[in-house]
Design a protein around this motif. Structure first.
Motif, PDB file in Angstrom:
ATOM      1  N   ALA A 118      41.940  53.067  33.561  1.00 14.69           N
ATOM      2  CA  ALA A 118      40.896  52.125  33.074  1.00 14.69           C
ATOM      3  C   ALA A 118      40.939  50.900  33.821  1.00 14.69           C
ATOM      4  N   LEU A 119      42.044  50.269  34.172  1.00 15.15           N
ATOM      5  CA  LEU A 119      42.353  49.049  34.871  1.00 15.15           C
ATOM      6  C   LEU A 119      42.298  49.110  36.444  1.00 15.15           C
ATOM      7  N   GLU A 120      42.235  50.391  36.699  1.00 17.00           N
ATOM      8  CA  GLU A 120      42.237  50.740  38.351  1.00 17.00           C
ATOM      9  C   GLU A 120      41.072  49.901  39.175  1.00 17.00           C
ATOM     10  N   PRO A 121      39.755  50.103  38.580  1.00 23.61           N
ATOM     11  CA  PRO A 121      38.695  49.412  39.207  1.00 23.61           C
ATOM     12  C   PRO A 121      38.838  48.068  39.537  1.00 23.61           C
ATOM     13  N   PHE A 122      39.827  47.240  38.682  1.00 21.39           N
ATOM     14  CA  PHE A 122      40.169  46.036  39.111  1.00 21.39           C
ATOM     15  C   PHE A 122      41.475  45.524  39.644  1.00 21.39           C
ATOM     16  N   ARG A 123      42.164  46.662  40.117  1.00 16.59           N
ATOM     17  CA  ARG A 123      43.165  46.892  40.781  1.00 16.59           C
ATOM     18  C   ARG A 123      44.356  46.054  39.987  1.00 16.59           C
ATOM     19  N   HIS A 124      44.368  46.282  38.626  1.00 12.09           N
ATOM     20  CA  HIS A 124      45.269  45.651  37.706  1.00 12.09           C
ATOM     21  C   HIS A 124      46.335  46.565  37.311  1.00 12.09           C
ATOM     22  N   ASN A 125      47.557  46.183  37.029  1.00 14.63           N
ATOM     23  CA  ASN A 125      48.626  47.098  36.791  1.00 14.63           C
ATOM     24  C   ASN A 125      49.000  46.735  35.356  1.00 14.63           C
ATOM     25  N   ILE A 126      49.129  47.707  34.443  1.00 11.47           N
ATOM     26  CA  ILE A 126      49.618  47.608  33.242  1.00 11.47           C
ATOM     27  C   ILE A 126      50.755  46.610  33.038  1.00 11.47           C
ATOM     28  N   ASN A 127      51.431  46.542  33.689  1.00 10.81           N
ATOM     29  CA  ASN A 127      52.723  45.938  33.766  1.00 10.81           C
ATOM     30  C   ASN A 127      52.371  44.194  33.937  1.00 10.81           C
ATOM     31  N   GLU A 128      51.274  44.000  34.510  1.00 16.20           N
ATOM     32  CA  GLU A 128      50.946  42.632  34.628  1.00 16.20           C
ATOM     33  C   GLU A 128      50.270  41.940  33.481  1.00 16.20           C
ATOM     34  N   TYR A 129      50.034  42.806  32.338  1.00 16.69           N
ATOM     35  CA  TYR A 129      49.213  42.321  31.120  1.00 16.69           C
ATOM     36  C   TYR A 129      50.426  41.719  30.431  1.00 16.69           C
ATOM     37  N   VAL A 130      50.001  40.897  29.507  1.00 18.82           N
ATOM     38  CA  VAL A 130      50.926  40.402  28.451  1.00 18.82           C
ATOM     39  C   VAL A 130      50.464  40.469  26.950  1.00 18.82           C
ATOM     40  N   GLU A 131      51.364  41.020  26.233  1.00 19.65           N
ATOM     41  CA  GLU A 131      50.773  41.191  24.774  1.00 19.65           C
ATOM     42  C   GLU A 131      50.668  39.983  24.027  1.00 19.65           C
ATOM     43  N   VAL A 132      49.555  39.738  23.424  1.00 18.26           N
ATOM     44  CA  VAL A 132      49.426  38.343  22.547  1.00 18.26           C
ATOM     45  C   VAL A 132      49.137  38.751  21.188  1.00 18.26           C
ATOM     46  N   THR A 133      49.342  39.643  20.574  1.00 22.83           N
ATOM     47  CA  THR A 133      49.358  40.081  19.504  1.00 22.83           C
ATOM     48  C   THR A 133      49.646  38.870  18.365  1.00 22.83           C
ATOM     49  N   ASP A 134      51.078  39.046  18.386  1.00 22.72           N
ATOM     50  CA  ASP A 134      51.613  37.818  17.660  1.00 22.72           C
ATOM     51  C   ASP A 134      51.136  36.617  17.633  1.00 22.72           C
ATOM     52  N   HIS A 135      50.879  36.243  19.103  1.00 24.25           N
ATOM     53  CA  HIS A 135      50.294  34.743  19.034  1.00 24.25           C
ATOM     54  C   HIS A 135      49.061  34.495  18.137  1.00 24.25           C
ATOM     55  N   ILE A 136      48.102  35.542  18.316  1.00 21.66           N
ATOM     56  CA  ILE A 136      46.900  35.431  17.839  1.00 21.66           C
ATOM     57  C   ILE A 136      46.935  35.590  16.325  1.00 21.66           C
ATOM     58  N   VAL A 137      47.780  36.385  15.944  1.00 16.65           N
ATOM     59  CA  VAL A 137      47.871  36.418  14.418  1.00 16.65           C
ATOM     60  C   VAL A 137      48.726  34.962  13.867  1.00 16.65           C
ATOM     61  N   ASP A 138      49.665  34.682  14.631  1.00 20.08           N
ATOM     62  CA  ASP A 138      50.237  33.205  14.031  1.00 20.08           C
ATOM     63  C   ASP A 138      49.159  32.016  14.060  1.00 20.08           C
ATOM     64  N   THR A 139      48.510  32.256  15.021  1.00 17.74           N
ATOM     65  CA  THR A 139      47.282  31.052  15.301  1.00 17.74           C
ATOM     66  C   THR A 139      46.263  31.308  14.045  1.00 17.74           C
ATOM     67  N   LEU A 140      45.889  32.636  13.530  1.00 21.59           N
ATOM     68  CA  LEU A 140      45.128  32.683  12.420  1.00 21.59           C
ATOM     69  C   LEU A 140      45.666  32.288  11.104  1.00 21.59           C
ATOM     70  N   ILE A 141      47.060  32.556  11.030  1.00 24.48           N
ATOM     71  CA  ILE A 141      47.949  32.213   9.796  1.00 24.48           C
ATOM     72  C   ILE A 141      47.773  30.527   9.824  1.00 24.48           C
ATOM     73  N   GLN A 142      48.217  29.958  11.003  1.00 26.52           N
ATOM     74  CA  GLN A 142      48.249  28.511  10.651  1.00 26.52           C
ATOM     75  C   GLN A 142      46.961  27.836  10.561  1.00 26.52           C
ATOM     76  N   SER A 143      45.821  28.622  11.122  1.00 26.59           N
ATOM     77  CA  SER A 143      44.496  28.187  10.655  1.00 26.59           C
ATOM     78  C   SER A 143      44.020  28.470   9.496  1.00 26.59           C
ATOM     79  N   LYS A 144      44.783  29.040   8.685  1.00 33.26           N
ATOM     80  CA  LYS A 144      44.504  29.368   7.125  1.00 33.26           C
ATOM     81  C   LYS A 144      43.603  30.373   7.020  1.00 33.26           C
TER      82      LYS A 144
END
Length: 117
Positions: A63-89
């Motif tokens: 799925a990432l091939e057409p963009f010449r991306h490697n999955i190892n270049e991706y950063v997981e942001v789940t906890d950051h997003i959840v923490d932002t939504l908690i801080q935003s109440k």
């Protein structure tokens, strides 16, 4: 049975993984106020980006091939997003729904949408 989903942002090379959340399959995401809030917030904040959901068992590389991306270049942001939504109440963190007795790194968070929204 539908596989767990991962949300990929191919523009920013990041992804949301629903591993520690009580939803990961399509029907669970649709039915959860918290999942809908997380996904909608993320997509609105990243409007215009190339965002897609992929089943866990599909080949991320293909799925990432057409963009010449490697999955190892991706950063997981789940906890950051959840923490932002908690801080935003927008979301309330009620700790863990459960934790595996043998491996404390396996758990599900107990998050609820703020009822005052």
């Amino acid at each position: 049975m539908p596989a767990s989903q991962t949300l990929f942002n191919r523009t920013k090379k990041e992804y949301l993984l629903f591993a520690h959340l009580p939803f990961s399959k399509p029907n669970e995401i649709y039915a959860s106020d918290v999942a809908c809030l997380i996904v909608t917030w993320y997509m609105l904040k990243n409007s215009g980006d190339d965002i897609l959901f992929l089943p866990e068992y599909d080949s991320y590389e293909s799925a990432l091939e057409p963009f010449r991306h490697n999955i190892n270049e991706y950063v997981e942001v789940t906890d950051h997003i959840v923490d932002t939504l908690i801080q935003s109440k927008l979301i309330i963190d009620n700790g863990h729904l459960w934790t595996d007795e043998d491996d404390a790194t396996i758990y599900e968070r107990n998050l609820i949408k703020n009822p005052n929204l």
